[in-house]
Enzyme design. Sequence first.
Site, PDB file in Angstrom:
ATOM      1  N   TYR A  87       0.637  -1.312   0.090  1.00 20.19           N
ATOM      2  CA  TYR A  87      -0.073   0.036   0.099  1.00 20.19           C
ATOM      3  C   TYR A  87       0.767   1.256   0.002  1.00 20.19           C
ATOM      4  O   TYR A  87       1.885   1.242   0.666  1.00 20.19           O
ATOM      5  CB  TYR A  87      -0.939  -0.046   1.179  1.00 20.19           C
TER       6      TYR A  87
ATOM      7  N   LYS B 277     -11.226  -1.458   6.461  1.00 27.33           N
ATOM      8  CA  LYS B 277     -11.509  -2.134   5.420  1.00 27.33           C
ATOM      9  C   LYS B 277     -12.522  -3.101   5.301  1.00 27.33           C
ATOM     10  O   LYS B 277     -13.664  -2.833   5.962  1.00 27.33           O
ATOM     11  CB  LYS B 277     -10.514  -2.701   4.564  1.00 27.33           C
TER      12      LYS B 277
HETATM   13  N1  PLP Z   1      -2.821  -1.904   4.540  1.00 25.91           N
HETATM   14  C1  PLP Z   1      -3.342  -2.044   3.469  1.00 25.91           C
HETATM   15  C2  PLP Z   1      -3.092  -3.265   2.606  1.00 25.91           C
HETATM   16  C3  PLP Z   1      -4.394  -0.645   3.018  1.00 25.91           C
HETATM   17  O1  PLP Z   1      -4.719  -0.974   1.779  1.00 25.91           O
HETATM   18  C4  PLP Z   1      -4.352   0.206   3.736  1.00 25.91           C
HETATM   19  C5  PLP Z   1      -5.127   1.152   3.107  1.00 25.91           C
HETATM   20  O2  PLP Z   1      -5.728   1.281   2.132  1.00 25.91           O
HETATM   21  C6  PLP Z   1      -3.696   0.216   4.820  1.00 25.91           C
HETATM   22  C7  PLP Z   1      -2.903  -0.807   5.336  1.00 25.91           C
HETATM   23  C8  PLP Z   1      -3.468   1.409   5.834  1.00 25.91           C
HETATM   24  O3  PLP Z   1      -4.807   1.539   6.428  1.00 25.91           O
HETATM   25  P1  PLP Z   1      -5.689   2.726   7.090  1.00 25.91           P
HETATM   26  O4  PLP Z   1      -6.112   3.552   5.879  1.00 25.91           O
HETATM   27  O5  PLP Z   1      -6.674   2.192   7.918  1.00 25.91           O
HETATM   28  O6  PLP Z   1      -4.609   3.732   7.907  1.00 25.91           O
END
Ligand code: PLP
Length: 391
Positions: free
Chosen positions: A109, A202
């Site tokens: 990400y 998510k």
């Molecule tokens: N890990 C993955 C695979 C993600 O897709 C995301 C965000 O899209 C995150 C971590 C980060 O999450 P957050 O937006 O809750 O900080």
Amino acid sequence: MMKGFTTKAVRYGENTCPVTGALTTPIYQTTTYAFETVQELRDVLEKKSEGFVYTRAGSPTQKVFEEKVAALENGESAISFASGMAAVSAAVLAVAKKGDHVITNNAVYGSTYHLFAEMLPGFGIEVSMIDVSNTRELEEHLKDNTKLIFYETPANPTMNLIDIKKISKYHPLSMVDNTYMTPYLQNPLDLGADVVIHSATKYICGHGDALGGIIVSNAEFIQRVRPILRDFGAALSPFNAWLLIRGIKTLSLRMDRHCENAQKIAEFLQKHPAVKEVYYPGLKNHPQHNLANKQMRGFGGMIAFEMNSYNDAETFINSLELCTLAVSLGDMKTLVQHPGTMTHAVVPGEKREKIGITDRLIRISVGIEDVEDLLSDLKQALDKIESSRTT
Ligand code: PLP
């Protein structure tokens, strides 16, 4: 009695309130906790008795959420955070200090990429960003001071998989971001990984209305993370913890539908002439389809696909009438976005291409709507591209 995933998701860690009979876990919307005596407060602080002192360090609502996710990931303990990124950064900082070396997969990400590429080197931590699935490359980068190997499988947004069992055999701690799969479809700890992380924002939330993050591991590791939560302060709010508890109860039902819809959509996209390539582990021609069958219990709701040009990608997204242009994923609504200019815009251009995040790549987080409606929206948007070519 609580053996099945859904039974645990619905009931684990939650008891009917003995005072009021309330069926649902309350939101303990308070910042601090009152005590009768100095000794009682000190006993809780010194862990001589159970209790809560201050919500940044924990609250009853957060605790229910943590115990439930730990049970679903078959882990000993868990700690929650205000967002997925707060969980990722805390997990890494619990392991790596100035002078240490860490390895991450290069397809992750966008903010995770930036954390490893820019933030950690700023703290004096050496970082290697490699293709973790290539064990020869991995072995070349392992050093005596390598503290961890971090990866997502499937990777956001390329949908490449990493063999969890294989990577867990190497000596540094292996940390898996399991956001795409959720504990319903994949349990990295059972395959030998040391730490599992989720952006609970998510699928775990599932309703697109609360940010959250969580780390699951053994009790010793979670104890190492606690001071980072306390001192960096990215605590999950009681209200968001409550929303996440509500969300996770229906996780299995939603994931079954996400998987079913995504399989049909991936097969449809693969046949459409405007689409160049589809990346979905449920397709037989996905290069790691066999690995997917081995380590996952379903193929998930995320699809990446490539158009023939950036212009086609932009026209397609602009033509959608039902699916929504939005970053994030795991919502009940189908969300479509362009990783190269959106979620992964922080990855430098030439690196993006090398990893497979081309300007032609589109990511779909397939929702739980009626699949016929989704298919007809995707078809009308793709047909526009085909018809503009022939006119
Ligand atoms: N890990 C993955 C695979 C993600 O897709 C995301 C965000 O899209 C995150 C971590 C980060 O999450 P957050 O937006 O809750 O900080």
